[in-house]
Each structure stands twice: as C-alpha cells, then as structure tokens.
Design a protein around this motif. Structure first.
Motif, PDB file in Angstrom:
ATOM      1  N   SER A 150       5.051   4.094  -5.962  1.00  0.00           N
ATOM      2  CA  SER A 150       6.437   3.636  -6.072  1.00  0.00           C
ATOM      3  C   SER A 150       7.319   4.413  -5.107  1.00  0.00           C
ATOM      4  CB  SER A 150       6.955   3.783  -7.502  1.00  0.00           C
ATOM      5  OG  SER A 150       6.956   5.133  -7.906  1.00  0.00           O
ATOM      6  N   ASP A 151       8.329   3.713  -4.609  1.00  0.00           N
ATOM      7  CA  ASP A 151       9.367   4.273  -3.746  1.00  0.00           C
ATOM      8  C   ASP A 151      10.604   4.362  -4.622  1.00  0.00           C
ATOM      9  OD1 ASP A 151      11.608   4.509  -2.053  1.00  0.00           O
ATOM     10  OD2 ASP A 151      10.584   3.509  -0.416  1.00  0.00           O
ATOM     11  N   ASN A 152      11.101   5.570  -4.824  1.00  0.00           N
ATOM     12  CA  ASN A 152      12.147   5.803  -5.802  1.00  0.00           C
ATOM     13  C   ASN A 152      13.509   6.079  -5.191  1.00  0.00           C
ATOM     14  OD1 ASN A 152      10.594   5.890  -8.534  1.00  0.00           O
ATOM     15  ND2 ASN A 152       9.314   6.914  -7.036  1.00  0.00           N
ATOM     16  N   ALA A 153      13.754   5.572  -4.002  1.00  0.00           N
ATOM     17  CA  ALA A 153      15.060   5.713  -3.352  1.00  0.00           C
ATOM     18  C   ALA A 153      15.256   4.556  -2.372  1.00  0.00           C
ATOM     19  CB  ALA A 153      15.158   7.049  -2.618  1.00  0.00           C
ATOM     20  N   ALA A 154      16.496   4.320  -2.004  1.00  0.00           N
ATOM     21  CA  ALA A 154      16.823   3.228  -1.083  1.00  0.00           C
ATOM     22  C   ALA A 154      16.666   3.662   0.373  1.00  0.00           C
ATOM     23  CB  ALA A 154      18.259   2.763  -1.333  1.00  0.00           C
ATOM     24  N   ARG A 155      16.638   2.715   1.261  1.00  0.00           N
ATOM     25  CA  ARG A 155      16.702   2.829   2.716  1.00  0.00           C
ATOM     26  C   ARG A 155      15.384   3.023   3.450  1.00  0.00           C
ATOM     27  NH1 ARG A 155      21.998   6.450   3.282  1.00  0.00           N
ATOM     28  NH2 ARG A 155      20.695   7.766   2.003  1.00  0.00           N
ATOM     29  N   ASP A 156      14.378   3.602   2.874  1.00  0.00           N
ATOM     30  CA  ASP A 156      13.128   3.830   3.596  1.00  0.00           C
ATOM     31  C   ASP A 156      12.048   2.903   3.060  1.00  0.00           C
ATOM     32  OD1 ASP A 156      13.626   6.255   5.412  1.00  0.00           O
ATOM     33  OD2 ASP A 156      14.488   6.858   3.494  1.00  0.00           O
ATOM     34  N   THR A 157      11.160   2.487   3.945  1.00  0.00           N
ATOM     35  CA  THR A 157      10.127   1.534   3.556  1.00  0.00           C
ATOM     36  C   THR A 157       8.742   2.029   3.964  1.00  0.00           C
ATOM     37  OG1 THR A 157      10.351   0.320   5.629  1.00  0.00           O
ATOM     38  CG2 THR A 157      11.705  -0.421   3.777  1.00  0.00           C
ATOM     39  N   GLY A 158       7.729   1.390   3.398  1.00  0.00           N
ATOM     40  CA  GLY A 158       6.375   1.796   3.737  1.00  0.00           C
ATOM     41  C   GLY A 158       5.326   0.834   3.232  1.00  0.00           C
ATOM     42  N   THR A 159       4.066   1.222   3.456  1.00  0.00           N
ATOM     43  CA  THR A 159       2.916   0.398   3.134  1.00  0.00           C
ATOM     44  C   THR A 159       1.793   1.258   2.561  1.00  0.00           C
ATOM     45  OG1 THR A 159       3.440  -1.028   5.008  1.00  0.00           O
ATOM     46  CG2 THR A 159       1.233  -1.212   4.117  1.00  0.00           C
ATOM     47  N   LEU A 160       1.192   0.791   1.460  1.00  0.00           N
ATOM     48  CA  LEU A 160      -0.048   1.387   0.975  1.00  0.00           C
ATOM     49  C   LEU A 160      -1.153   0.831   1.855  1.00  0.00           C
ATOM     50  CD1 LEU A 160      -1.969   2.884  -0.903  1.00  0.00           C
ATOM     51  CD2 LEU A 160      -1.779   0.947  -2.505  1.00  0.00           C
ATOM     52  N   ASP A 161      -1.634   1.649   2.784  1.00  0.00           N
ATOM     53  CA  ASP A 161      -2.625   1.201   3.761  1.00  0.00           C
ATOM     54  C   ASP A 161      -4.026   1.144   3.166  1.00  0.00           C
ATOM     55  OD1 ASP A 161      -0.710   1.017   5.883  1.00  0.00           O
ATOM     56  OD2 ASP A 161      -0.797   3.203   6.040  1.00  0.00           O
ATOM     57  N   SER A 162      -4.466   2.272   2.582  1.00  0.00           N
ATOM     58  CA  SER A 162      -5.825   2.317   2.054  1.00  0.00           C
ATOM     59  C   SER A 162      -5.966   3.457   1.060  1.00  0.00           C
ATOM     60  CB  SER A 162      -6.833   2.502   3.195  1.00  0.00           C
ATOM     61  OG  SER A 162      -6.608   3.730   3.852  1.00  0.00           O
ATOM     62  N   TRP A 163      -7.019   3.370   0.275  1.00  0.00           N
ATOM     63  CA  TRP A 163      -7.382   4.461  -0.628  1.00  0.00           C
ATOM     64  C   TRP A 163      -8.850   4.328  -0.999  1.00  0.00           C
ATOM     65  CZ3 TRP A 163      -8.140   4.344  -6.204  1.00  0.00           C
ATOM     66  CH2 TRP A 163      -8.056   3.070  -6.770  1.00  0.00           C
ATOM     67  N   ALA A 164      -9.415   5.446  -1.422  1.00  0.00           N
ATOM     68  CA  ALA A 164     -10.834   5.466  -1.784  1.00  0.00           C
ATOM     69  C   ALA A 164     -11.061   6.446  -2.913  1.00  0.00           C
ATOM     70  CB  ALA A 164     -11.690   5.847  -0.575  1.00  0.00           C
ATOM     71  N   ILE A 165     -12.114   6.206  -3.647  1.00  0.00           N
ATOM     72  CA  ILE A 165     -12.468   7.065  -4.776  1.00  0.00           C
ATOM     73  C   ILE A 165     -13.968   7.330  -4.719  1.00  0.00           C
ATOM     74  CG2 ILE A 165     -12.693   5.076  -6.315  1.00  0.00           C
ATOM     75  CD1 ILE A 165     -11.603   6.866  -8.573  1.00  0.00           C
ATOM     76  N   GLU A 166     -14.350   8.563  -5.005  1.00  0.00           N
ATOM     77  CA  GLU A 166     -15.760   8.955  -5.061  1.00  0.00           C
ATOM     78  C   GLU A 166     -15.957   9.793  -6.315  1.00  0.00           C
ATOM     79  OE1 GLU A 166     -17.988  10.325  -1.511  1.00  0.00           O
ATOM     80  OE2 GLU A 166     -18.182  12.177  -2.670  1.00  0.00           O
ATOM     81  N   ILE A 167     -16.898   9.386  -7.156  1.00  0.00           N
ATOM     82  CA  ILE A 167     -17.133  10.055  -8.423  1.00  0.00           C
ATOM     83  C   ILE A 167     -18.581  10.515  -8.505  1.00  0.00           C
ATOM     84  CG2 ILE A 167     -17.273   9.718 -10.925  1.00  0.00           C
ATOM     85  CD1 ILE A 167     -14.972   7.714 -10.655  1.00  0.00           C
ATOM     86  N   GLN A 168     -18.740  11.771  -8.905  1.00  0.00           N
ATOM     87  CA  GLN A 168     -20.062  12.281  -9.278  1.00  0.00           C
ATOM     88  C   GLN A 168     -20.113  12.138 -10.796  1.00  0.00           C
ATOM     89  OE1 GLN A 168     -22.479  14.249  -7.291  1.00  0.00           O
ATOM     90  NE2 GLN A 168     -23.824  14.239  -9.046  1.00  0.00           N
ATOM     91  N   THR A 169     -21.130  11.449 -11.296  1.00  0.00           N
ATOM     92  CA  THR A 169     -21.198  11.184 -12.734  1.00  0.00           C
ATOM     93  C   THR A 169     -21.823  12.344 -13.500  1.00  0.00           C
ATOM     94  OG1 THR A 169     -23.381  10.149 -12.676  1.00  0.00           O
ATOM     95  CG2 THR A 169     -21.455   8.724 -12.290  1.00  0.00           C
ATOM     96  N   ALA A 170     -21.462  12.418 -14.753  1.00  0.00           N
ATOM     97  CA  ALA A 170     -22.120  13.304 -15.704  1.00  0.00           C
ATOM     98  C   ALA A 170     -22.834  12.400 -16.702  1.00  0.00           C
ATOM     99  CB  ALA A 170     -21.087  14.171 -16.431  1.00  0.00           C
ATOM    100  N   THR A 171     -24.020  12.774 -17.075  1.00  0.00           N
ATOM    101  CA  THR A 171     -24.765  11.915 -18.000  1.00  0.00           C
ATOM    102  C   THR A 171     -24.774  12.487 -19.389  1.00  0.00           C
ATOM    103  OG1 THR A 171     -26.790  13.035 -17.335  1.00  0.00           O
ATOM    104  CG2 THR A 171     -26.264  10.955 -16.246  1.00  0.00           C
TER     105      THR A 171
END
Length: 128
Positions: A107-128
């Motif tokens: 979220s952008d919580n102020a006026a006047r500036d703009t942007g883009t969510l370009d990319s994201w990634a997640i990597e999980i090591q599992t526990a069994t």
C-alpha cells in the motif's frame, strides 16, 4: 520424510494506487507438506518515494508479517531481500503451513507519488 525447498515467484507489474491504505495484492500458491522452517522473501517495487509504502506478507492461515512500514524517506524504489534468520521481520511466519496461498500486499499511504509492484518471490525450507 525429508525437508524440502519450495519456491514460488510472481511478476505482476501491477500499479500501486496512491494514498490508498488497502493497496494491492498478489498471490503465490505453494504446494508441499510440512511447515515453514526457514523462509526467504524478495520484493522489487518501483516507486518515487519508498517512505510511502507498507508491505506485508500473509501466510495461508492469514498470519501476517510486516516487511516494510513507511521507512526509507525520499528514496526511490524498494528492493527487499529478507530471511527468517533471527532477528527477522519474517519470524511470525515460521511454523506456518507451507501449502496454500501466500499473499503479498503493498500500500501507498500518501498522495503524489506512484509506483508498481514489479515482482516478488518466496523460498521456504520445510520442517517435517
């Protein structure tokens, strides 16, 4: 059962509406048994004022970790590379189930500036 590494990535290139606390979200669906042992998250956002941004990650159960909370002032863009190694903003997500919808919100919580969510990634090591 052995520990596994589960990965997911997304490049939504979605505009972040300015001055809108509800922001935007994107989902990565992960499959795999077990719970989170360790976690790594990377986020890339193009924005003209990083201090406006709030970024959070929600596990499949709805558990939330705030990854960025309106810091960075006038800096352009936001690039996060976080791990769950203590002390970590991702600590609340350790022990969560791996399988399901992982949701990133920005979220952008102020006026006047703009942007883009370009990319994201997640990597999980599992526990069994």
């Amino acid at each position: 059962m052995q520990n596994l590494v589960v990965r997911g990535a997304s490049s939504p290139a979605v505009a972040i509406p300015e001055d809108r606390p509800e922001g935007v979200g994107d989902v990565i669906t992960l499959e795999g048994a077990g719970t989170v042992s360790t976690l790594r998250v990377t986020v890339s956002i193009t924005h003209t004022y990083a201090g406006d941004l709030r970024v959070a990650l929600l596990s499949p159960t709805g558990k939330r970790a705030v990854l960025h909370n309106r810091s960075g002032g006038e800096a352009d863009d936001l690039h996060l590379d976080l791990t769950s190694e203590p002390p970590s903003l991702l600590a609340p997500l350790v022990g969560q189930p791996v399988a399901g919808l992982w949701r990133l919100t920005v979220s952008d919580n102020a006026a006047r500036d703009t942007g883009t969510l370009d990319s994201w990634a997640i990597e999980i090591q599992t526990a069994t």
